[in-house]
Design a protein around this motif. Structure first.
Motif, PDB file in Angstrom:
ATOM      1  N   HIS A 101       0.863  -1.183   0.000  1.00 54.07           N
ATOM      2  CA  HIS A 101       0.000   0.000   0.000  1.00 54.07           C
ATOM      3  C   HIS A 101       0.903   1.237   0.000  1.00 54.07           C
ATOM      4  N   HIS A 103       0.870   5.579   1.455  1.00 48.89           N
ATOM      5  CA  HIS A 103       0.163   6.596   2.235  1.00 48.89           C
ATOM      6  C   HIS A 103       0.988   7.866   2.276  1.00 48.89           C
ATOM      7  N   HIS A 143       4.817   0.140  -0.643  1.00 49.62           N
ATOM      8  CA  HIS A 143       5.632  -0.773   0.153  1.00 49.62           C
ATOM      9  C   HIS A 143       4.796  -1.918   0.709  1.00 49.62           C
TER      10      HIS A 143
HETATM   11 FE   LIG Z   1       2.543   1.340   5.394  1.00 48.60          FE
END
Ligand SMILES: [Fe+2]
Length: 305
Positions: A101, A103, A143
């Protein structure tokens, strides 16, 4: 007029979302920082024990959440370790993967324990993880993790999530594959910093910064001290999280109790606490701080006597 919050005058102010500046419950400015967060310690041995017992408690689809968040024990706090940063102990079981994912929060990890075969895939590049390694995943980089060894791997995550939340700037996206991103990049990743390599040989006192400038919110330093060495840090607006990489450190905050830390142990050192770090053996300590935030905003300040 006496300040009676129940009086018609004051309740009308409240109804209009006004707060009388002359009757604040607490001042909004003060002469020097008075941190709400406090020095606190977390032990790797206790975290490892709890993580090892978490087996059946973590749903299979949440293996990337096999972690324990280091919550600063102040009233009302449910998450942050220091004002801007959060740390967590995480483990990945043999054969497990943590789905990819990304962020807007920046993240990094300090590897504590694990055998070859544990790696992070950062933007398609495989980054092998060995004890003592620092692995960076800057804001918005893909990652995910895998452990193909036959032993559980443990590390400490550090993220600027509290800062990103404070700024209402959180974005999160799972990888379209809904799995671990395949390795597509060739060559060495620039996101891995083995601490022994960064410090070089020897045991002499040395401080090196790793990953300088890669993440705009977090500064990372490795502090090496020979047995008997000591570092004195003045009061400063920087909020720090220390983790012991090797050896044994005694960290003493001004006006507080000395804490002896073994490898993997963590201590939060909020702003405006002068403190000392003593090496009880040849020791390497990892220092994670929000210094770049304060510096960029012109708020970096320390007090030396
Ligand atoms: Fe993460």
């Amino acid at each position: 007029m006496k300040h009676d919050p129940q009086s018609p005058y004051y309740s009308e102010l409240g109804r209009l979302s006004f707060s009388p500046g002359w009757a604040r419950p607490e001042p909004s400015m003060w002469p020097v920082p008075k941190p709400k967060f406090r020095p606190a310690v977390w032990r790797f041995a206790a975290a490892k024990r709890a993580l090892d017992q978490s087996g059946a408690l973590v749903p299979a689809e949440q293996t990337e959440r096999r972690n324990l968040i280091l919550v600063n024990p102040i009233e009302g706090n449910t998450y942050a370790t220091t004002r801007h940063l959060v740390a967590a102990y995480q483990c990945v079981l043999p054969g497990d993967t943590a789905r990819t994912h990304r962020h807007s929060a920046a993240a990094l990890r300090l590897v504590l324990k694990g055998k070859p075969g544990t790696y992070t895939v950062v933007d398609g590049a495989r980054v092998d993880m060995a004890p003592g390694d620092v692995v960076l995943t800057p804001s918005w980089s893909w990652h995910g993790h895998a452990n193909e060894s036959d032993e559980t791997s443990y590390w400490i995550d550090f993220l600027d999530i509290p800062f990103i939340q404070l700024n209402e700037a959180m974005f999160f996206e799972p990888h379209p594959s809904e799995a671990l991103e395949p390795v597509t990049a060739k060559g060495k990743s620039s996101m891995r910093f083995p601490s022994a390599e960064a410090l070089g040989p020897g045991t002499d006192a040395k401080t090196v910064e790793v990953g300088k400038g890669v993440m705009p919110t977090i500064a990372l330093h490795l502090l090496r001290q020979p047995k008997g060495g000591r570092v004195d840090a003045p009061k400063s607006t920087t909020n720090i999280i220390y983790a012991v990489v090797s050896g044994k450190a005694r960290i003493t905050p001004e006006g507080g109790a000395a804490e002896t830390l073994d490898p993997g142990d963590v201590m939060a050192m909020p702003c405006w606490y002068a403190h000392s770090i003593e090496a009880l053996e040849d020791t390497v300590v990892f220092r994670v701080s929000d210094e770049p935030i304060l510096t960029k905003l012109g708020l970096a300040r320390s007090q030396t006597h």
